[in-house]
Design a protein around this motif. Structure first.
Motif, PDB file in Angstrom:
ATOM      1  N   ASP A   1       0.737  -1.195   0.133  1.00 45.52           N
ATOM      2  CA  ASP A   1      -0.147  -0.213  -0.081  1.00 45.52           C
ATOM      3  C   ASP A   1       1.083   0.842  -0.233  1.00 45.52           C
ATOM      4  O   ASP A   1       1.659   1.364   0.870  1.00 45.52           O
ATOM      5  N   PRO A   2       0.941   1.879  -1.102  1.00 43.47           N
ATOM      6  CA  PRO A   2       2.127   3.293  -1.648  1.00 43.47           C
ATOM      7  C   PRO A   2       1.549   4.229  -0.064  1.00 43.47           C
ATOM      8  O   PRO A   2       2.570   5.429  -0.009  1.00 43.47           O
ATOM      9  N   ASP A   3       0.462   4.335   0.301  1.00 39.70           N
ATOM     10  CA  ASP A   3      -0.145   5.446   1.139  1.00 39.70           C
ATOM     11  C   ASP A   3       0.148   4.989   2.915  1.00 39.70           C
ATOM     12  O   ASP A   3       0.638   5.531   3.837  1.00 39.70           O
ATOM     13  N   VAL A   4       0.973   4.230   3.044  1.00 40.75           N
ATOM     14  CA  VAL A   4       1.788   2.986   4.076  1.00 40.75           C
ATOM     15  C   VAL A   4       3.043   3.530   4.524  1.00 40.75           C
ATOM     16  O   VAL A   4       3.885   3.440   3.499  1.00 40.75           O
ATOM     17  N   ASP A   5       3.695   4.571   5.384  1.00 40.69           N
ATOM     18  CA  ASP A   5       4.967   5.064   5.636  1.00 40.69           C
ATOM     19  C   ASP A   5       5.314   4.370   7.267  1.00 40.69           C
ATOM     20  O   ASP A   5       6.856   4.890   7.116  1.00 40.69           O
ATOM     21  N   VAL A   6       4.910   3.985   7.513  1.00 39.72           N
ATOM     22  CA  VAL A   6       5.150   2.623   9.226  1.00 39.72           C
ATOM     23  C   VAL A   6       4.451   1.770   9.378  1.00 39.72           C
ATOM     24  O   VAL A   6       3.051   1.466   9.699  1.00 39.72           O
ATOM     25  N   SER A   7       5.100   0.671  10.084  1.00 42.49           N
ATOM     26  CA  SER A   7       4.352  -0.540  10.529  1.00 42.49           C
ATOM     27  C   SER A   7       4.850  -1.081  11.264  1.00 42.49           C
ATOM     28  O   SER A   7       6.300  -0.837  11.736  1.00 42.49           O
ATOM     29  N   TYR A   8       4.423  -1.894  11.965  1.00 41.11           N
ATOM     30  CA  TYR A   8       4.956  -2.324  13.868  1.00 41.11           C
ATOM     31  C   TYR A   8       4.071  -3.565  13.759  1.00 41.11           C
ATOM     32  O   TYR A   8       2.847  -3.928  13.735  1.00 41.11           O
ATOM     33  N   GLY A   9       4.608  -4.461  15.151  1.00 37.56           N
ATOM     34  CA  GLY A   9       4.008  -5.692  15.429  1.00 37.56           C
ATOM     35  C   GLY A   9       4.090  -5.645  16.997  1.00 37.56           C
ATOM     36  O   GLY A   9       4.690  -4.955  17.164  1.00 37.56           O
ATOM     37  N   ASP A  10       3.916  -6.777  16.796  1.00 41.34           N
ATOM     38  CA  ASP A  10       4.026  -7.007  18.870  1.00 41.34           C
ATOM     39  C   ASP A  10       5.702  -7.922  18.470  1.00 41.34           C
ATOM     40  O   ASP A  10       5.697  -8.375  17.810  1.00 41.34           O
ATOM     41  N   LEU A  11       6.261  -8.682  19.731  1.00 46.46           N
ATOM     42  CA  LEU A  11       6.972  -8.686  20.160  1.00 46.46           C
ATOM     43  C   LEU A  11       7.207  -9.703  21.638  1.00 46.46           C
ATOM     44  O   LEU A  11       5.776  -9.244  22.677  1.00 46.46           O
ATOM     45  N   GLU A  12       7.627 -10.817  21.767  1.00 44.68           N
ATOM     46  CA  GLU A  12       8.170 -11.805  23.332  1.00 44.68           C
ATOM     47  C   GLU A  12       9.397 -11.638  23.278  1.00 44.68           C
ATOM     48  O   GLU A  12      10.191 -11.155  22.979  1.00 44.68           O
TER      49      GLU A  12
END
Length: 272
Positions: free
Chosen positions: A130-141
């Protein structure tokens, strides 16, 4: 200075080509190392096992003296660039990696960390289609240092909302992927901070009104306990001091933001 461009960066074979979802999203993965001989091979192996192929992996070593360099050269079968030279700490190394990166999207895999599964970078690349997405993140263990199969804490990030930043919310930085042009526009890590420059950097990016953020609701990274921010009481106090300076810098709500940031960690502990 040791500099080995193109190490293990040959073309993917025919079976690998089926794993490419698009040639348009290139991920630059940056690993900073310093005397990490006990964990770096696992980290590099975790990166090499990723199914997504349109990746350059850059390792910046701070002139280690414990054999880390040899391990990187022997274990980095999918390594693109390896630099070993003195630096001013982890954030200086990450800044060097960003400067060398040629990908559309930049993320970090620390020498103590592991990808949670083999399709993490595929998930990230799919998000940035998606060209509109600048940043992504998720979960961590968080896992035990000597037994990565043993989960101690689970950081469930939740959906981003700008107002949450004032109450201490932040995503786990090892899961944080950013379009390269965001670093070009808003700057690199501030070396005035020894432990919390990632917090400052994330606030700088997330507080821009035009930033589009996407949450990937699954565990992306497993982090071994014992990192720089919690190695000693001195480190904990330094981190709290730096966090407070950063909170003031970004004009959040002072002590309440710091309190919320620290209390959020308590909720991460789960009986496993």
């Amino acid at each position: 200075m040791a500099h080995h461009p193109g190490l293990g960066s040959g073309p993917a074979n025919d079976s690998d080509k089926s794993l490419l979802i698009t040639p348009m999203v290139k991920i630059s993965l940056i690993t900073a190392t310093y005397n990490a001989a006990d964990t770096v091979a696992d980290s590099l192996r975790s990166a090499a096992m990723q199914t997504y192929q349109n990746v350059e992996h850059i390792v910046i070593d701070g002139a280690s003296t414990d054999g880390t360099q040899k391990i990187v050269e022997e274990s980095g079968e999918r390594l693109t660039t390896f630099v070993s030279e003195p630096d001013r700490g982890i954030y200086d190394a990450l800044n060097k990696g960003i400067a060398l990166a040629t990908g559309d999207v930049i993320g970090f895999l620390h020498a103590d960390d592991l990808f949670a599964h083999q399709e993490v970078l595929l998930r990230v690349a799919s998000t940035f289609q998606d060209p509109d997405v600048d940043v992504s993140y998720g979960d961590l263990e968080y896992v035990r240092r000597t037994d990565p199969d043993r989960v101690v804490r689970r950081w469930i990030s939740g959906t981003f909302a700008p107002g949450r930043l004032a109450y201490g919310w932040m995503p786990p930085h090892p899961t944080f992927y950013v379009r390269r042009q965001m670093y070009d526009r808003f700057g690199l890590f501030d070396l005035d901070y020894k432990i919390s420059a990632d917090y400052d950097q994330m606030l700088r990016l997330l507080r821009q009104q035009e930033t589009t953020v996407r949450y990937i609701p699954e565990t992306l990274i497993q982090m071994r306990l014992g990192g720089a921010s919690n190695q000693s009481l001195q480190s904990i106090l330094l981190k709290s001091s730096e966090d407070y300076r950063i909170i003031q810098r970004h004009k959040l709500i002072g002590f309440l933001t710091l309190l919320g940031k620290n209390l959020s960690k308590v909720r991460q502990f789960r009986p496993f």
